[in-house]
Design a protein around this motif. Structure first.
Motif, PDB file in Angstrom:
ATOM      1  N   THR A  45       1.742   4.763   3.599  1.00  0.00           N
ATOM      2  CA  THR A  45       1.747   6.078   2.954  1.00  0.00           C
ATOM      3  C   THR A  45       1.316   7.171   3.940  1.00  0.00           C
ATOM      4  O   THR A  45       1.836   8.288   3.908  1.00  0.00           O
ATOM      5  CB  THR A  45       0.830   6.080   1.721  1.00  0.00           C
ATOM      6  OG1 THR A  45      -0.479   5.623   2.110  1.00  0.00           O
ATOM      7  CG2 THR A  45       1.383   5.182   0.630  1.00  0.00           C
ATOM      8  N   ARG A  48       4.326   7.821   6.113  1.00  0.00           N
ATOM      9  CA  ARG A  48       5.330   8.597   5.381  1.00  0.00           C
ATOM     10  C   ARG A  48       4.936  10.062   5.305  1.00  0.00           C
ATOM     11  O   ARG A  48       5.783  10.957   5.471  1.00  0.00           O
ATOM     12  CB  ARG A  48       5.505   8.002   3.977  1.00  0.00           C
ATOM     13  CG  ARG A  48       6.628   8.629   3.164  1.00  0.00           C
ATOM     14  CD  ARG A  48       6.860   7.839   1.879  1.00  0.00           C
ATOM     15  NE  ARG A  48       5.645   7.756   1.086  1.00  0.00           N
ATOM     16  CZ  ARG A  48       5.470   6.899   0.071  1.00  0.00           C
ATOM     17  NH1 ARG A  48       6.433   6.061  -0.239  1.00  0.00           N
ATOM     18  NH2 ARG A  48       4.360   6.896  -0.623  1.00  0.00           N
ATOM     19  N   TRP A  66       9.476  11.669  -2.511  1.00  0.00           N
ATOM     20  CA  TRP A  66       8.535  11.678  -1.389  1.00  0.00           C
ATOM     21  C   TRP A  66       8.970  12.609  -0.274  1.00  0.00           C
ATOM     22  O   TRP A  66       8.132  13.158   0.445  1.00  0.00           O
ATOM     23  CB  TRP A  66       8.363  10.265  -0.838  1.00  0.00           C
ATOM     24  CG  TRP A  66       7.728   9.288  -1.776  1.00  0.00           C
ATOM     25  CD1 TRP A  66       8.272   8.130  -2.237  1.00  0.00           C
ATOM     26  CD2 TRP A  66       6.416   9.359  -2.352  1.00  0.00           C
ATOM     27  NE1 TRP A  66       7.403   7.480  -3.081  1.00  0.00           N
ATOM     28  CE2 TRP A  66       6.247   8.207  -3.159  1.00  0.00           C
ATOM     29  CE3 TRP A  66       5.368  10.287  -2.272  1.00  0.00           C
ATOM     30  CZ2 TRP A  66       5.083   7.970  -3.879  1.00  0.00           C
ATOM     31  CZ3 TRP A  66       4.204  10.045  -2.985  1.00  0.00           C
ATOM     32  CH2 TRP A  66       4.063   8.900  -3.766  1.00  0.00           C
ATOM     33  N   ALA A 106       4.427  -1.461   5.550  1.00  0.00           N
ATOM     34  CA  ALA A 106       5.320  -1.158   4.436  1.00  0.00           C
ATOM     35  C   ALA A 106       5.392  -2.329   3.451  1.00  0.00           C
ATOM     36  O   ALA A 106       5.511  -2.126   2.241  1.00  0.00           O
ATOM     37  CB  ALA A 106       6.714  -0.818   4.958  1.00  0.00           C
ATOM     38  N   TYR A 109       2.390  -2.254   1.285  1.00  0.00           N
ATOM     39  CA  TYR A 109       2.584  -1.194   0.278  1.00  0.00           C
ATOM     40  C   TYR A 109       3.552  -1.653  -0.813  1.00  0.00           C
ATOM     41  O   TYR A 109       3.286  -1.476  -2.010  1.00  0.00           O
ATOM     42  CB  TYR A 109       3.123   0.055   0.977  1.00  0.00           C
ATOM     43  CG  TYR A 109       3.713   1.090   0.063  1.00  0.00           C
ATOM     44  CD1 TYR A 109       2.912   1.993  -0.631  1.00  0.00           C
ATOM     45  CD2 TYR A 109       5.103   1.170  -0.123  1.00  0.00           C
ATOM     46  CE1 TYR A 109       3.464   2.943  -1.479  1.00  0.00           C
ATOM     47  CE2 TYR A 109       5.660   2.115  -0.964  1.00  0.00           C
ATOM     48  CZ  TYR A 109       4.838   3.001  -1.638  1.00  0.00           C
ATOM     49  OH  TYR A 109       5.391   3.939  -2.483  1.00  0.00           O
ATOM     50  N   ALA A 110       4.669  -2.270  -0.416  1.00  0.00           N
ATOM     51  CA  ALA A 110       5.704  -2.668  -1.376  1.00  0.00           C
ATOM     52  C   ALA A 110       5.177  -3.702  -2.366  1.00  0.00           C
ATOM     53  O   ALA A 110       5.544  -3.684  -3.552  1.00  0.00           O
ATOM     54  CB  ALA A 110       6.919  -3.215  -0.625  1.00  0.00           C
ATOM     55  N   GLN A 113       3.699  -2.197  -5.550  1.00  0.00           N
ATOM     56  CA  GLN A 113       4.473  -1.292  -6.381  1.00  0.00           C
ATOM     57  C   GLN A 113       5.098  -2.015  -7.577  1.00  0.00           C
ATOM     58  O   GLN A 113       5.262  -3.245  -7.556  1.00  0.00           O
ATOM     59  CB  GLN A 113       5.570  -0.620  -5.541  1.00  0.00           C
ATOM     60  CG  GLN A 113       5.047   0.096  -4.314  1.00  0.00           C
ATOM     61  CD  GLN A 113       3.895   1.030  -4.615  1.00  0.00           C
ATOM     62  OE1 GLN A 113       4.001   1.909  -5.483  1.00  0.00           O
ATOM     63  NE2 GLN A 113       2.781   0.847  -3.921  1.00  0.00           N
ATOM     64  N   LEU A 132      12.394  -3.075  -1.781  1.00  0.00           N
ATOM     65  CA  LEU A 132      11.679  -1.810  -1.648  1.00  0.00           C
ATOM     66  C   LEU A 132      11.258  -1.577  -0.200  1.00  0.00           C
ATOM     67  O   LEU A 132      11.347  -0.453   0.308  1.00  0.00           O
ATOM     68  CB  LEU A 132      10.451  -1.809  -2.559  1.00  0.00           C
ATOM     69  CG  LEU A 132       9.588  -0.537  -2.527  1.00  0.00           C
ATOM     70  CD1 LEU A 132      10.393   0.676  -2.963  1.00  0.00           C
ATOM     71  CD2 LEU A 132       8.349  -0.711  -3.403  1.00  0.00           C
ATOM     72  N   ARG A 135      14.252  -0.248   1.797  1.00  0.00           N
ATOM     73  CA  ARG A 135      14.597   1.133   1.443  1.00  0.00           C
ATOM     74  C   ARG A 135      13.587   2.129   1.998  1.00  0.00           C
ATOM     75  O   ARG A 135      13.959   3.184   2.534  1.00  0.00           O
ATOM     76  CB  ARG A 135      14.706   1.276  -0.085  1.00  0.00           C
ATOM     77  CG  ARG A 135      15.858   0.505  -0.703  1.00  0.00           C
ATOM     78  CD  ARG A 135      16.086   0.918  -2.149  1.00  0.00           C
ATOM     79  NE  ARG A 135      14.917   0.672  -2.995  1.00  0.00           N
ATOM     80  CZ  ARG A 135      14.675  -0.465  -3.625  1.00  0.00           C
ATOM     81  NH1 ARG A 135      15.487  -1.501  -3.468  1.00  0.00           N
ATOM     82  NH2 ARG A 135      13.601  -0.601  -4.412  1.00  0.00           N
ATOM     83  N   GLU A 136      12.315   1.798   1.868  1.00  0.00           N
ATOM     84  CA  GLU A 136      11.267   2.718   2.307  1.00  0.00           C
ATOM     85  C   GLU A 136      11.282   2.895   3.828  1.00  0.00           C
ATOM     86  O   GLU A 136      11.178   4.019   4.339  1.00  0.00           O
ATOM     87  CB  GLU A 136       9.896   2.221   1.855  1.00  0.00           C
ATOM     88  CG  GLU A 136       9.651   2.357   0.361  1.00  0.00           C
ATOM     89  CD  GLU A 136       9.306   3.802  -0.035  1.00  0.00           C
ATOM     90  OE1 GLU A 136       9.279   4.684   0.837  1.00  0.00           O
ATOM     91  OE2 GLU A 136       9.062   4.028  -1.229  1.00  0.00           O
ATOM     92  N   GLN A 139      14.448   4.844   5.032  1.00  0.00           N
ATOM     93  CA  GLN A 139      14.364   6.268   4.705  1.00  0.00           C
ATOM     94  C   GLN A 139      13.376   6.996   5.610  1.00  0.00           C
ATOM     95  O   GLN A 139      13.642   8.114   6.061  1.00  0.00           O
ATOM     96  CB  GLN A 139      13.968   6.462   3.237  1.00  0.00           C
ATOM     97  CG  GLN A 139      14.134   7.901   2.758  1.00  0.00           C
ATOM     98  CD  GLN A 139      13.998   8.038   1.262  1.00  0.00           C
ATOM     99  OE1 GLN A 139      13.492   7.158   0.584  1.00  0.00           O
ATOM    100  NE2 GLN A 139      14.471   9.158   0.731  1.00  0.00           N
TER     101      GLN A 139
END
Length: 272
Positions: A45, A48, A66, A106, A109-110, A113, A132, A135-136, A139
């Motif tokens: 996070t 990001r 986001w 990541a 983090y995923a 979620q 996820l 994708r995260e 991006q």
């Protein structure tokens, strides 16, 4: 490149006053004498948020996402008075060390979620977490890649993979397969830093820059300005990338080469 080849020390080949290192692996000991700035990143996070502050908002995204305008404005308000946005704006080069650790953060983090849990049973859903994750990460990398006026360098560990039939390939060491597969299509240049031996058997470190190379290393040169093997110096490499384009006759070869056997060899990390 493989571990220990000197990827982080490439920071010393960049202009210190124009470069910021996003340090995801607490690995700055090899460059303790580097005069530039670094920001320790300990969660996805945080990374990001830094990507949004560096690249601004994405007009193609929903304002409340986001990478949307509303979240960007909220971040600006949160960091108001710290000077972080002006600091990042002054840095022309962003050195991300490393995408290997980025995918690990990541993944952590995923797993927390809602997508990582089954709606029916409430138990952890590994496929949802990996989806996820992909994708995260993609991006975030794309958002940084589109940052105006920035050169973004992603460093990653290269590993040798052998399948059940004994065939070997080299690929980035990353959690999940999606980000690793799509990474070469996101960036303009893919370089493998490796230890190579010349015709006399003397080892030296170099960047392998062309897709077709005798070692099977991942590489790509979208600029059309690089030689198959280049000096491992990022500042001089970027100067060459910005230089005049080679004529197509020099860049592209469609005929079959006379000698198919390479005259150089690679010292594999496990045998070095």
């Amino acid at each position: 490149g493989p571990p220990g080849v000197g990827k982080t020390t490439l920071l010393k080949t960049l202009p210190a006053e124009e470069t910021v290192c996003l340090d995801l692996e607490a690995g700055m000991k090899s460059v303790q004498d580097w005069r530039g700035d670094s920001i320790p990143v300990r969660s996805f996070t945080d990374f990001r948020d830094l990507a949004v502050l560096i690249g601004g908002h994405d007009p193609a995204q929903h304002p409340k996402s986001w990478y949307g305008a509303e979240y960007h404005a909220w971040l600006q308000q949160q960091y108001l008075g710290t000077g972080i946005e002006d600091f990042l704006a002054r840095k022309r080069i962003v050195f991300v060390d490393s995408i290997t650790d980025l995918t690990r953060q990541a993944m952590a983090y995923a797993r927390q979620q809602p997508e990582a849990f089954s709606e029916r049973t409430g138990k952890p859903d590994v496929r949802g977490a990996y989806g996820l994750l992909g994708r995260e990460v993609i991006q975030a990398l794309k958002h940084l890649q589109h940052a105006r006026g920035k050169t973004v360098i992603f460093v990653g560990v290269l590993e040798k993979v052998t399948d059940e039939f004994g065939a070997t390939t080299w690929q980035p060491q990353m959690e999940g397969g999606k980000a690793g597969r799509e990474l070469p299509g996101i960036v303009d240049e893919v370089l493998t830093m490796a230890e190579i031996r010349d015709d006399a058997g003397t080892p030296y470190r170099a960047f392998v820059c062309h897709t077709i190379n005798p070692w099977g290393f991942p590489a790509k040169d979208r600029s059309g300005r690089l030689s198959p093997v280049e000096e491992p110096h990022l500042d001089r490499l970027m100067t060459k990338i910005r230089g005049p384009v080679k004529p197509a006759a020099e860049r592209l070869a469609f005929s079959r080469p006379d000698a198919a056997t390479p005259t150089t060899d690679i010292t594999h990390p496990e045998n070095a």
